[in-house]
Write an enzyme that holds these catalytic residues in place. Structure first.
Site, PDB file in Angstrom:
ATOM      1  N   GLU A   1     -34.552 -47.449  -9.175  1.00 40.25           N
ATOM      2  CA  GLU A   1     -35.676 -46.879  -8.416  1.00 40.25           C
ATOM      3  C   GLU A   1     -36.788 -47.874  -8.128  1.00 40.25           C
ATOM      4  OE1 GLU A   1     -33.195 -43.863 -10.088  1.00 40.25           O
ATOM      5  OE2 GLU A   1     -34.355 -45.393 -11.163  1.00 40.25           O
TER       6      GLU A   1
ATOM      7  N   ASP B   1     -37.354 -35.015  -8.383  1.00 40.17           N
ATOM      8  CA  ASP B   1     -37.480 -36.179  -7.504  1.00 40.17           C
ATOM      9  C   ASP B   1     -36.837 -36.090  -6.121  1.00 40.17           C
ATOM     10  OD1 ASP B   1     -34.973 -36.228  -8.698  1.00 40.17           O
ATOM     11  OD2 ASP B   1     -35.240 -38.151  -9.698  1.00 40.17           O
TER      12      ASP B   1
ATOM     13  N   ARG C   1     -22.622 -38.889  -5.362  1.00 38.05           N
ATOM     14  CA  ARG C   1     -21.803 -40.081  -5.609  1.00 38.05           C
ATOM     15  C   ARG C   1     -20.488 -40.036  -4.836  1.00 38.05           C
ATOM     16  NH1 ARG C   1     -22.948 -42.121 -11.805  1.00 38.05           N
ATOM     17  NH2 ARG C   1     -24.600 -40.651 -12.329  1.00 38.05           N
TER      18      ARG C   1
END
Length: 551
Positions: free
Chosen positions: A445, A311, A182
């Protein structure tokens, strides 16, 4: 409401015999014809000229916005060359995305400026333990979205805050992974888009603060780090004190760019060493377990997931190759080998014909797919062209099937928003069966996969599905003070969680905007998105000596 309903009313004049008023009627009729012709030309321009959608957006903005959201418009900022969604005639889809961003940003600035996130119902700031006492997550996460949407006044205000208030010299324990994707990712992207030196300087400064996390016997970084003391540790719930695959495996893109911008090879050395550790380990069935002990260098619990905990590790293998201008052959091989193992061991098809990615626990499959896993449709599509020649078509079909399954997880809820996880057992398909899996926290997503699938196929259903998501977000997640997640997507009325996540501005709204944009808006041959949707430029071949030297 069709576009025609927005036109001025034009009645057909009665055919009457001549009368004292016949000249005036004829004059009015001619003027009406001229005016109608002008309106027809305007609408023709809107649909057939490349930059003409600006024409309608200002004139009819209020009607269009009320049509989409049922709410009065707050502001009307417009970026150029907005595109029209065929399935929603007359609605400037990119304009709506900009307005959603404006509403999110304005409320954050009004009620939570400088805080990490916004509580849109309580109308106050919010922060999780991911950031410690570090501030401004929404500001940094949203920088590139503001710039891409040409919200330049807001971007300048955010830039001023970063220059004056973004401080890393504090006694704060932070998540290395979250701060990297981020904050470091957001600062890097803002620098590459705007050229403002403050972002490069802050990104490198923060990168230096994260380096002590790698001080372990193996070089596998800790999950948590105190920015002042440099002392790290792992999450207490992680298997045997392990580091997590998706966390230590999702540093590569940002750290390669930090070396590129700073001239310091140690950033790249840290992430290349992670590969060396992984290459020495046996992989069960070719799969990567989610847990790795940073002291012993051995796998923890054999739990494998392409969703949470795993992921973005796979995403970054592929994107490391793409970001290197396709010179990182090791990253390429690791990705396609991993994908082959995933397809063999985890990908299944339900009795109803839905393809899903299960989770693997010690050799046993759990027939559950998380919302986080839905990014995989876009990842597989992005990598399809680089795989073996006989696999490209198959991988695109697989990506499309995953996209369809994830859309079904939305379509089968009352709110048309997807649950956190959905199952394929006990007679159900693509439905959450446990209460603690029914929530939606504004995740990106599924929309991310729609965006990639649109770029590679131009199948209009992906824009249609994205538009459905826009309408659902407006109907169920928009509140007076911003956008909020909901606790149960199967309920008839929303029970809001009162958090506007920073990734909603960084990812969800950006991917929606790009879904409705031309392909040359941040083209994939020049840009690679980090896992927080921050675009980073491809490092051209002449600039990859650092990576090649470290292999």
């Amino acid at each position: 409401m069709p576009v025609a309903s927005l036109l001025p009313f034009t009645a057909t004049p009665n055919r009457k015999s001549a009368s004292p008023t016949s000249f005036r009627l004829t004059e009015k009729f001619i003027l009406l014809l001229v005016f109608s012709g002008f309106i027809t030309l305007c609408f023709g321009a809107i649909f057939f000229l490349p930059d003409s959608s600006k024409l309608l957006s200002g004139v009819f903005f209020r009607s269009l916005w009320v049509q989409v959201s049922g709410n009065e418009p707050q502001t009307a900022p417009w970026a150029p060359q907005h595109k029209w969604l065929p399935t929603a005639p007359g609605v400037c889809s990119r304009c709506v995305c900009v307005c959603m961003m404006q509403f999110s940003w304005d409320n954050y600035k009004r009620y939570a400026w400088g805080s990490n996130e916004l509580r849109p119902i309580s109308k106050q700031g919010h922060s999780s333990n991911l950031f410690g006492s570090l501030k401004g997550a929404t500001i940094v996460d949203a920088l590139d979205t503001l710039y891409i949407m040409e919200m330049y006044d807001e971007f300048e205000a955010a830039t001023e805050w970063v220059e004056s208030n973004l401080d890393f010299n504090m006694n704060a324990e932070i998540s290395v992974f979250e701060v990297n994707i981020r904050f470091v990712g957001g600062l890097l992207s803002a620098y590459y888009l705007s050229g403002k030196e403050v972002f490069r300087r802050k990104a490198v400064e923060l990168g230096e603060k994260l380096l002590p996390a790698f001080k372990t016997p193996t070089g596998i970084p800790w999950a948590l780090l105190n920015l002042k003391s440099g002392i790290g540790r792992n999450w207490p719930w992680a298997s045997g004190g392990s580091s997590i695959l998706a966390e230590y495996g999702t540093l590569h893109l940002e750290f390669m760019h930090l070396s590129e911008l700073s001239g310091r090879p140690d950033f790249a050395e840290k992430v290349m060493n992670i590969r060396k550790v992984l290459n020495r380990l046996d992989k069960p069935q070719g799969l990567y377990p989610n847990y790795l002990n940073p002291n012993s260098g051995q796998w923890g619990q054999h739990h494998v997931s392409v969703g949470g905990l795993g992921d973005s590790f796979y995403e970054y293998l592929l994107k490391a190759w793409l970001m290197s201008d396709k010179t990182d052959e090791e990253g390429k091989k690791l990705y396609y080998d991993a994908l082959q193992a995933i397809e063999k061991n985890l990908i299944r098809k339900s009795s109803g014909g839905l393809t899903y990615i299960a989770e693997w626990k010690g050799g046993l499959l759990e027939h559950k797919m998380g919302h986080l896993t839905c990014f995989a449709g876009g990842m597989i599509a992005l990598g399809a062209d680089g795989g073996p020649d006989d696999k490209t078509g198959h991988q695109m079909e697989l990506a499309a099937e995953i996209a369809r399954t994830c859309h079904e997880s939305y379509a089968r809820t009352s709110m048309k928003l997807g649950p956190e996880a959905f199952r394929f057992d006990g007679g159900v398909e693509a439905i959450a069966t446990r209460q603690n899996e029914k929530y939606f926290i504004l995740r990106p997503e599924v929309i991310e996969t729609y965006m990639y699938m649109w770029r590679f196929t131009h199948d209009p259903k992906y824009r249609q599905w994205g538009w459905e998501a826009v309408q659902a977000l407006e109907k169920y997640c928009r509140v007076e003070g911003g956008y909020s997640g909901v606790r149960d997507v199967y309920a008839n009325t929303p029970n809001h969680d009162d958090v506007q996540q920073s990734f909603y501005l960084a990812e969800t709204l950006k991917y929606l905007y790009l879904l409705f944009s031309d392909d040359d808006h941040l083209p994939f041959e020049h840009w690679v998105f980090n896992t927080e949707a921050h675009p980073l430029p491809v490092i051209k071949k002449q600039n990859v000596e650092i990576a090649n030297h470290l292999k």
